[in-house]
Design an enzyme around this catalytic site. Structure first.
Site, mmCIF file in Angstrom:
data_model
loop_
_atom_site.group_PDB
_atom_site.id
_atom_site.type_symbol
_atom_site.label_atom_id
_atom_site.label_comp_id
_atom_site.label_asym_id
_atom_site.label_seq_id
_atom_site.Cartn_x
_atom_site.Cartn_y
_atom_site.Cartn_z
ATOM 1 N N GLU A 173 4.715 1.834 2.968
ATOM 2 C CA GLU A 173 3.259 1.746 2.946
ATOM 3 C C GLU A 173 2.461 2.615 4.216
ATOM 4 O O GLU A 173 1.765 1.958 4.740
ATOM 5 C CB GLU A 173 2.455 0.380 2.876
ATOM 6 C CG GLU A 173 3.307 -0.622 1.677
ATOM 7 C CD GLU A 173 2.662 -1.908 1.670
ATOM 8 O OE1 GLU A 173 2.082 -2.310 2.443
ATOM 9 O OE2 GLU A 173 3.420 -2.571 0.567
ATOM 10 N N ASN A 216 9.042 3.594 0.604
ATOM 11 C CA ASN A 216 8.467 2.523 -0.380
ATOM 12 C C ASN A 216 7.142 2.563 -0.285
ATOM 13 O O ASN A 216 6.409 2.453 1.036
ATOM 14 C CB ASN A 216 9.160 1.087 -0.085
ATOM 15 C CG ASN A 216 8.959 0.251 -1.083
ATOM 16 O OD1 ASN A 216 9.098 0.381 -2.475
ATOM 17 N ND2 ASN A 216 8.569 -1.163 -0.859
ATOM 18 N N HIS A 252 3.195 -3.190 -8.425
ATOM 19 C CA HIS A 252 2.274 -4.370 -8.450
ATOM 20 C C HIS A 252 1.096 -3.917 -9.434
ATOM 21 O O HIS A 252 0.062 -3.364 -9.057
ATOM 22 C CB HIS A 252 1.660 -4.494 -7.201
ATOM 23 C CG HIS A 252 2.748 -5.225 -6.351
ATOM 24 N ND1 HIS A 252 3.401 -6.426 -6.431
ATOM 25 C CD2 HIS A 252 3.201 -4.498 -5.006
ATOM 26 C CE1 HIS A 252 4.541 -6.455 -5.469
ATOM 27 N NE2 HIS A 252 4.202 -5.324 -4.749
ATOM 28 N N GLU A 281 9.085 -3.793 -6.528
ATOM 29 C CA GLU A 281 8.361 -5.129 -6.420
ATOM 30 C C GLU A 281 7.553 -5.321 -7.710
ATOM 31 O O GLU A 281 6.376 -5.743 -7.580
ATOM 32 C CB GLU A 281 7.451 -4.852 -5.310
ATOM 33 C CG GLU A 281 8.010 -4.505 -3.740
ATOM 34 C CD GLU A 281 7.208 -4.542 -2.737
ATOM 35 O OE1 GLU A 281 6.164 -4.997 -2.590
ATOM 36 O OE2 GLU A 281 7.470 -4.078 -1.414
ATOM 37 N N ASP A 283 5.759 -6.703 -10.407
ATOM 38 C CA ASP A 283 4.942 -7.655 -10.765
ATOM 39 C C ASP A 283 3.848 -7.599 -11.477
ATOM 40 O O ASP A 283 3.291 -6.490 -11.389
ATOM 41 C CB ASP A 283 4.684 -8.949 -9.993
ATOM 42 C CG ASP A 283 3.949 -8.394 -8.761
ATOM 43 O OD1 ASP A 283 3.354 -7.559 -8.789
ATOM 44 O OD2 ASP A 283 3.790 -9.519 -7.844
HETATM 45 O O1 G2I Z 1 1.780 -8.143 -0.791
HETATM 46 C C1 G2I Z 1 2.931 -7.886 -1.763
HETATM 47 C C2 G2I Z 1 4.117 -7.211 -1.141
HETATM 48 C C3 G2I Z 1 3.642 -5.723 -0.871
HETATM 49 N N1 G2I Z 1 4.379 -4.820 -0.378
HETATM 50 C C4 G2I Z 1 5.357 -5.006 0.515
HETATM 51 C C5 G2I Z 1 6.092 -6.473 0.397
HETATM 52 O O2 G2I Z 1 6.529 -6.813 1.639
HETATM 53 C C6 G2I Z 1 4.735 -7.413 0.052
HETATM 54 O O3 G2I Z 1 5.381 -8.728 0.148
HETATM 55 C C7 G2I Z 1 4.616 -9.673 0.654
HETATM 56 C C8 G2I Z 1 5.326 -11.186 0.466
HETATM 57 O O4 G2I Z 1 5.599 -11.233 -0.901
HETATM 58 C C9 G2I Z 1 4.635 -12.513 0.906
HETATM 59 O O5 G2I Z 1 5.141 -13.515 0.979
HETATM 60 O O6 G2I Z 1 4.189 -9.598 2.040
HETATM 61 C C10 G2I Z 1 3.261 -10.677 2.349
HETATM 62 C C11 G2I Z 1 2.800 -10.402 3.755
HETATM 63 O O7 G2I Z 1 2.210 -8.890 3.765
HETATM 64 C C12 G2I Z 1 4.096 -12.119 2.519
HETATM 65 O O8 G2I Z 1 3.035 -12.938 2.460
HETATM 66 C C13 G2I Z 1 3.294 -13.571 4.087
HETATM 67 C C14 G2I Z 1 2.221 -14.762 4.265
HETATM 68 O O9 G2I Z 1 1.134 -13.633 4.552
HETATM 69 C C15 G2I Z 1 2.242 -15.199 5.531
HETATM 70 O O10 G2I Z 1 1.252 -15.973 5.768
HETATM 71 C C16 G2I Z 1 3.597 -15.996 5.648
HETATM 72 O O11 G2I Z 1 3.926 -16.300 6.676
HETATM 73 O O12 G2I Z 1 4.678 -14.688 3.743
HETATM 74 C C17 G2I Z 1 4.732 -15.131 5.220
HETATM 75 C C18 G2I Z 1 6.149 -15.737 4.804
HETATM 76 O O13 G2I Z 1 6.257 -16.763 3.928
#
Ligand code: G2I
Length: 497
Positions: A173, A216, A252, A281, A283
């Protein structure tokens, strides 16, 4: 460097390799003497899980995994039954592995890697250089220090998993949304300039030369200003010899950002630069047939691009999705298969066994059709030819039969499965099939056989691992065609070797 979780704890090294898994999943043999050829081609060979169906086409079908859910029986059972690749959802990000400078913590990521390896799954590494989930100590460094911290981070993390990761999202990103095509502001961009990106890729190549190195991003799924900017960067990297092997298109999707009409074309233009493409990714917000159709469109587009090497959904169950309210995944909160699941399985050429993966099945609505393609059971028996190849004379009683099956079709392409049956009375040690490809239709990708031409016809002979067929045994190979419309039947000759 200090490492809180010693390398390899709880994991088996070296990594299990993946080649045999694909071959095993793809080669189906069995006694079929009493089964009619039509029934055989139509049903007997379809794999019944996402991973096995994708593997039959030489691809992986993966999911994002969170370490803290692995202890939940239904979560692990669904993962193990359906998927053959994983991406740690958060556990390999900078804040997870290097919260304090030069102190590395791999325990949660190791848990996922160990689980995946014990099941023979591929692992995508996500992600090394990203503006988000970045500890504040990184943002406060000056340029010189930041460059060395970035190089050290890439090197230490990749070395820890050296030889174990199929593909790394080296950078994530890095471009802005909207029409500017500019780089996104980040500590790396702001302090090091555009050059940090190639520095990251070069450092990554040195750290683990066997891992595929990906860029990515999201909103690069169709042709637009942002994807054009990424395209220009990849083209420049390839021209100047900066190591890059793949582009990850996150995928997404929702109603504001649906699967673009030029999705496949966009995948293909990146592939044509000489990199693999991966859906990283996936969904799709929504439910029912509309959601299912979007999923089919994505899968069919990947299948139609020979350098699209695999797809990953961003989670297993809606329950744990990062945007749970959108119910964007293939299994609902009770691990029941959704219509979207059936659509993906069908598009992959699989067929539901009727059983359940782990949870319950809701017998939910079946996926509708769209330009994403319909699955068909169209089959026709091929012709039998016990004759010789290349003028030789086969032992008496040897012969084989090939049958065509249209697996799925979409605007501009289709996928075929060919069953090769030993219909003779002696064992086969090899086979060659031949057919006339409809004019203007080219084979983009053929698997589980070796493609050739002879007398203006297309041929495919057995691969090293599926030439031996006992009497009544069969195997399958497949191919994807660019062009259309698909034939409803096709005569495929078969000769024993
Ligand atoms: O946002 C969706 C994805 C977009 N592309 C990059 C990916 O790395 C991203 O994944 C998401 C995760 O699915 C989430 O799980 O990235 C988020 C963060 O930017 C993740 O969320 C975070 C929460 O914001 C935090 O509060 C939490 O501590 O997940 C963390 C771990 O559970």
């Amino acid at each position: 460097m200090t490492e809180q979780s010693p390398h390899g704890r709880g994991r088996t090294k070296p990594a299990r390799r993946h080649g045999p898994r694909i071959a095993l999943a793809a080669v189906t043999t069995g006694a079929v003497a009493a089964v009619s050829l039509i029934a055989l081609s139509g049903t007997a060979h379809a794999a019944s899980t996402l991973g096995a169906s994708a593997a039959a086409g030489g691809r992986y079908f993966g999911t994002a995994v969170a370490a803290n859910h692995l202890g939940e029986a239904s979560y692990a059972a669904t993962l193990d039954a359906e998927f053959n690749a994983v991406t740690p959802e958060n556990e390999m990000k900078w804040d997870a592995v290097e919260a304090s400078r030069n102190t590395f913590t791999f325990s949660a990521a190791d848990q996922i890697v160990g689980h995946a390896q014990s099941k023979g799954m591929k692992i995508r590494g996500h992600t090394l250089v990203w503006y988000s989930q970045l500890p504040s100590w990184v943002s406060s460094l000056n340029a010189t220090d930041l460059k060395s911290a970035m190089d050290n981070h890439i090197t230490q993390v990749m070395r820890h998993y050296k030889g174990e990761i199929y593909a790394w999202d080296v950078a994530n990103e890095a471009f802005q949304d909207g029409g500017s095509g500019a780089r996104r502001s980040s500590p790396f961009q702001d302090k090091l300039g555009d050059g940090y990106m190639e520095e990251a890729f070069r450092t990554a190549r040195a750290a683990d030369p066997d891992a595929k190195l990906c860029y990515n991003d999201y909103n690069i799924d169709g042709v637009n200003a942002k994807s054009n900017a990424v395209y220009a960067m990849v083209k420049d990297f390839k021209a100047r010899g900066v190591p890059i092997d793949c582009v990850g298109l996150q995928g997404h999707f929702n109603s504001q950002s649906p699967v673009p009409g030029d999705y496949q074309q966009n995948l293909q233009r990146f592939a044509d630069l000489g990199v693999d493409v991966q859906i990283t990714e996936l969904d799709v917000a929504g439910s029912g047939t509309a959601q299912a159709n979007s999923y089919s469109t994505v899968v069919n587009a990947c299948l139609a691009v020979s350098r699209c090497t695999g797809m990953t959904v961003w989670g297993i169950t809606d329950k744990y999705s990062w945007r749970s309210g959108d119910t964007p995944l293939l299994f609902d909160g009770n691990y029941a298969k959704k219509a979207a699941y059936t659509a993906v399985l069908t598009a992959l050429g699989g067929s539901d066994s009727g059983g359940t993966s782990a949870g319950t099945t809701n017998g939910g609505t079946s996926a509708g059709t769209t330009n994403g393609g319909t699955s068909t059971g169209t089959t026709n028996g091929g012709t039998t030819n016990g004759g010789a190849t290349g003028g030789g004379t086969p032992p008496a009683g040897q012969g084989c039969t090939a049958a065509f099956r249209l697996v799925s079709a979409w605007t501009g392409g289709y996928q075929v499965e060919v069953s090769v049956l030993n219909s003779g009375s002696g064992a086969l040690s090899g086979w060659t099939t031949a057919w006339t490809q409809p004019s203007g239709q080219t084979i983009a990708n053929l698997w589980n056989a070796v493609q050739g031409t002879s007398d203006g016809r297309t041929t495919a002979h057995n691969a090293a691992y599926n030439g031996q067929l006992a009497v009544g045994a069969s195997t399958t190979f497949g191919y994807v065609v660019n062009g259309g419309p698909p034939p409803t039947s096709l005569t495929i000759d078969c000769q024993s070797a």
